[in-house]
Design an enzyme around this catalytic site. Sequence first.
Site, mmCIF file in Angstrom:
data_model
loop_
_atom_site.group_PDB
_atom_site.id
_atom_site.type_symbol
_atom_site.label_atom_id
_atom_site.label_comp_id
_atom_site.label_asym_id
_atom_site.label_seq_id
_atom_site.Cartn_x
_atom_site.Cartn_y
_atom_site.Cartn_z
ATOM 1 N N LYS A 106 0.837 -1.201 0.000
ATOM 2 C CA LYS A 106 0.000 0.000 0.000
ATOM 3 C C LYS A 106 0.870 1.248 0.000
ATOM 4 O O LYS A 106 1.566 1.526 0.975
ATOM 5 C CB LYS A 106 -0.914 -0.001 1.227
ATOM 6 C CG LYS A 106 -1.967 -1.118 1.168
ATOM 7 C CD LYS A 106 -2.810 -1.205 2.398
ATOM 8 C CE LYS A 106 -3.842 -2.325 2.260
ATOM 9 N NZ LYS A 106 -4.555 -2.602 3.512
ATOM 10 N N GLY A 134 -7.881 -3.772 1.554
ATOM 11 C CA GLY A 134 -9.036 -3.749 2.460
ATOM 12 C C GLY A 134 -8.567 -3.876 3.895
ATOM 13 O O GLY A 134 -7.371 -3.983 4.162
ATOM 14 N N SER A 136 -7.302 -5.453 6.702
ATOM 15 C CA SER A 136 -6.739 -6.802 6.861
ATOM 16 C C SER A 136 -5.397 -6.772 7.573
ATOM 17 O O SER A 136 -4.356 -6.990 6.950
ATOM 18 C CB SER A 136 -6.574 -7.444 5.473
ATOM 19 O OG SER A 136 -5.880 -6.564 4.603
ATOM 20 N N ALA A 138 -2.271 -8.016 9.313
ATOM 21 C CA ALA A 138 -1.580 -9.300 9.199
ATOM 22 C C ALA A 138 -1.814 -10.172 10.430
ATOM 23 O O ALA A 138 -2.059 -11.378 10.320
ATOM 24 C CB ALA A 138 -0.083 -9.036 9.032
ATOM 25 N N LYS A 189 -5.120 6.115 3.334
ATOM 26 C CA LYS A 189 -5.664 6.026 4.701
ATOM 27 C C LYS A 189 -4.539 6.030 5.733
ATOM 28 O O LYS A 189 -4.756 6.399 6.889
ATOM 29 C CB LYS A 189 -6.569 4.798 4.860
ATOM 30 C CG LYS A 189 -5.960 3.467 4.421
ATOM 31 C CD LYS A 189 -5.215 2.714 5.476
ATOM 32 C CE LYS A 189 -4.403 1.602 4.890
ATOM 33 N NZ LYS A 189 -3.762 0.721 5.832
ATOM 34 N N ASP A 242 -10.844 0.248 5.304
ATOM 35 C CA ASP A 242 -9.420 0.200 5.657
ATOM 36 C C ASP A 242 -9.038 1.393 6.531
ATOM 37 O O ASP A 242 -8.197 1.287 7.430
ATOM 38 C CB ASP A 242 -8.584 0.190 4.366
ATOM 39 C CG ASP A 242 -7.250 -0.516 4.567
ATOM 40 O OD1 ASP A 242 -6.973 -0.981 5.688
ATOM 41 O OD2 ASP A 242 -6.468 -0.588 3.593
ATOM 42 N N SER A 252 -1.946 -1.010 14.146
ATOM 43 C CA SER A 252 -1.514 -0.060 13.111
ATOM 44 C C SER A 252 -0.177 0.600 13.449
ATOM 45 O O SER A 252 -0.041 1.307 14.449
ATOM 46 C CB SER A 252 -2.579 1.030 12.916
ATOM 47 O OG SER A 252 -2.031 2.079 12.140
ATOM 48 N N ARG A 253 0.803 0.377 12.570
ATOM 49 C CA ARG A 253 2.119 0.995 12.799
ATOM 50 C C ARG A 253 2.085 2.483 12.476
ATOM 51 O O ARG A 253 2.831 3.263 13.051
ATOM 52 C CB ARG A 253 3.182 0.279 11.956
ATOM 53 C CG ARG A 253 3.491 -1.117 12.472
ATOM 54 C CD ARG A 253 4.207 -1.937 11.458
ATOM 55 N NE ARG A 253 3.406 -2.079 10.251
ATOM 56 C CZ ARG A 253 3.713 -2.846 9.232
ATOM 57 N NH1 ARG A 253 4.820 -3.539 9.248
ATOM 58 N NH2 ARG A 253 2.932 -2.916 8.181
ATOM 59 N N GLU A 278 4.099 3.204 6.206
ATOM 60 C CA GLU A 278 3.847 3.575 4.805
ATOM 61 C C GLU A 278 3.291 4.995 4.659
ATOM 62 O O GLU A 278 3.515 5.654 3.646
ATOM 63 C CB GLU A 278 2.888 2.578 4.153
ATOM 64 C CG GLU A 278 3.490 1.204 3.885
ATOM 65 C CD GLU A 278 4.371 1.156 2.639
ATOM 66 O OE1 GLU A 278 5.027 2.169 2.316
ATOM 67 O OE2 GLU A 278 4.421 0.087 1.995
HETATM 68 N N1 LIG Z 1 1.047 -5.619 7.991
HETATM 69 C C1 LIG Z 1 -0.221 -5.511 7.603
HETATM 70 O O1 LIG Z 1 -1.140 -5.738 8.400
HETATM 71 C C2 LIG Z 1 -0.544 -5.169 6.185
HETATM 72 C C3 LIG Z 1 -1.838 -5.381 5.730
HETATM 73 C C4 LIG Z 1 -2.139 -5.076 4.417
HETATM 74 C C5 LIG Z 1 -1.162 -4.555 3.584
HETATM 75 N N2 LIG Z 1 0.074 -4.340 4.070
HETATM 76 C C6 LIG Z 1 1.066 -3.771 3.157
HETATM 77 O O2 LIG Z 1 1.960 -4.778 2.769
HETATM 78 C C7 LIG Z 1 3.261 -4.222 2.528
HETATM 79 C C8 LIG Z 1 4.258 -4.993 3.342
HETATM 80 O O3 LIG Z 1 3.966 -4.743 4.700
HETATM 81 P P1 LIG Z 1 4.431 -5.665 5.878
HETATM 82 O O4 LIG Z 1 3.575 -5.353 7.022
HETATM 83 O O5 LIG Z 1 4.527 -7.084 5.460
HETATM 84 O O6 LIG Z 1 5.907 -5.077 6.123
HETATM 85 P P2 LIG Z 1 6.991 -5.605 7.134
HETATM 86 O O7 LIG Z 1 7.688 -4.443 7.667
HETATM 87 O O8 LIG Z 1 6.383 -6.562 8.094
HETATM 88 O O9 LIG Z 1 7.974 -6.453 6.220
HETATM 89 C C9 LIG Z 1 8.729 -5.862 5.264
HETATM 90 C C10 LIG Z 1 9.468 -6.971 4.519
HETATM 91 O O10 LIG Z 1 9.918 -6.402 3.304
HETATM 92 C C11 LIG Z 1 11.103 -7.040 2.931
HETATM 93 N N3 LIG Z 1 12.111 -6.028 2.598
HETATM 94 C C12 LIG Z 1 12.666 -5.101 3.404
HETATM 95 N N4 LIG Z 1 13.581 -4.391 2.726
HETATM 96 C C13 LIG Z 1 13.601 -4.876 1.470
HETATM 97 C C14 LIG Z 1 14.339 -4.556 0.307
HETATM 98 N N5 LIG Z 1 15.248 -3.581 0.273
HETATM 99 N N6 LIG Z 1 14.091 -5.266 -0.819
HETATM 100 C C15 LIG Z 1 13.188 -6.257 -0.814
HETATM 101 N N7 LIG Z 1 12.451 -6.609 0.263
HETATM 102 C C16 LIG Z 1 12.678 -5.921 1.394
HETATM 103 C C17 LIG Z 1 11.592 -7.893 4.077
HETATM 104 O O11 LIG Z 1 11.336 -9.239 3.763
HETATM 105 C C18 LIG Z 1 10.697 -7.463 5.235
HETATM 106 O O12 LIG Z 1 10.382 -8.490 6.114
HETATM 107 C C19 LIG Z 1 3.161 -2.741 2.907
HETATM 108 O O13 LIG Z 1 2.970 -1.969 1.758
HETATM 109 C C20 LIG Z 1 1.931 -2.679 3.780
HETATM 110 O O14 LIG Z 1 1.270 -1.426 3.729
HETATM 111 C C21 LIG Z 1 0.424 -4.652 5.341
#
Ligand SMILES: NC(=O)c1ccc[n+]([C@@H]2O[C@H](COP(=O)([O-])OP(=O)(O)OC[C@H]3O[C@@H](n4cnc5c(N)ncnc54)[C@H](O)[C@@H]3O)[C@@H](O)[C@H]2O)c1
Length: 334
Positions: A106, A134, A136, A138, A189, A242, A252-253, A278
């Site tokens: 996102k 949406g 969600s 993790a 958001k 969302d 939420s971070r 983000e």
């Molecule tokens: N966490 C949630 O609840 C959630 C829900 C929906 C969408 N998202 C979206 O999903 C995306 C990922 O979020 P997340 O929560 O999994 O992040 P996270 O911080 O938990 O994980 C980030 C991951 O990205 C990878 N990463 C870090 N630096 C990198 C690099 N230079 N090159 C390639 N990979 C690298 C690593 O594997 C790392 O574990 C974000 O855009 C977030 O907004 C997160």
Amino acid sequence: MADIVILGSGGFGLSLAVSAYNTGNHSVTVWSKFQQEIDDIRAHGEHRQKLPNVKIPEDIRLTSDISCIKGCDMLIFSVPSGFVRSVAGLAKPYADDNMVVVNSGKGIEEESLKLLSEVITEELGTDKLVVLSGPSHAEEVARGIPTTIAAASYNKNAAKYVQEQLGSHNLRIYLNDDVKGCELGGALKNIIALCCGICDGMGGGDNTKAALMTRGIHEIAKLGTAAGAKIVTFSGLTGIGDLIVTCTSVHSRNARAGRLIGQGMSPEEAVRQVGTVEGYACCNAAYKLAQKLGVEMPITEQLNKVLFHGGNAQEAITVLMNRPMIYEHEELHL
Ligand SMILES: NC(=O)c1ccc[n+]([C@@H]2O[C@H](COP(=O)([O-])OP(=O)(O)OC[C@H]3O[C@@H](n4cnc5c(N)ncnc54)[C@H](O)[C@@H]3O)[C@@H](O)[C@H]2O)c1
């Protein structure tokens, strides 16, 4: 049975992996750029920093070898927005036209102001791109807590494929054809969640947070429709849905980073402490996009001042409260 590869072994990538694995139908692989991250997950059976207390089944393959995507049916991007283009570049030599490609990240690419789906499409040249977005978190998806999201695509068959393969009795997936609206809602958001967190950190009131959320979705919809999205999308899962979860959840971070800023920490330090926030980069990108499209986004503008120009949060609230009195839905009354 589908062969699913997830790029990114952070919280969301792993939660999608567990959810897909638990359908009992799929072969699931998770790729990380970092072998150390893979080794750590295997050694402890979980990702202790990103998704603590969620066991990652042994049958989910973990690898740092990007050639693992060769011949897969579904390729899911789950990396923070700043890394999407570079990861797509790594994936490109092994991707093919048959794969359904999913973006679950996102954000907006800061330099180009492009949506992540546009970045991936540009890099891979796919016509089977689906956006998954949406409310969600993790932490809840991984635990099978009932969750609803949207699969948005210009390619109906690709969206249906994602709905059928990833949908389960815990994860209900709706189809949507407004890719721009779904993606912008999911990205923007986070800006409002940062604001709500700041408000909490300052000891602000619930009325103020409700105002930020409601006026927040209003300005998100204004930017979205100016960019070509449908207004109805912002009242759906990827819009208000969302926004609600991100602004109110303990998970939420963005809200967490906001609380630290509201308590007086510098934005840079708050983001450093919390990790993936983000909304930080997105605020900068959204403000630029708003200027480019000639859309007024008062909340985003004020947050931009606080995050990047040494602005004071209390002053930002004062500015917002002292704007000229207008109609609530001013575009209907001009
Ligand atoms: N966490 C949630 O609840 C959630 C829900 C929906 C969408 N998202 C979206 O999903 C995306 C990922 O979020 P997340 O929560 O999994 O992040 P996270 O911080 O938990 O994980 C980030 C991951 O990205 C990878 N990463 C870090 N630096 C990198 C690099 N230079 N090159 C390639 N990979 C690298 C690593 O594997 C790392 O574990 C974000 O855009 C977030 O907004 C997160």
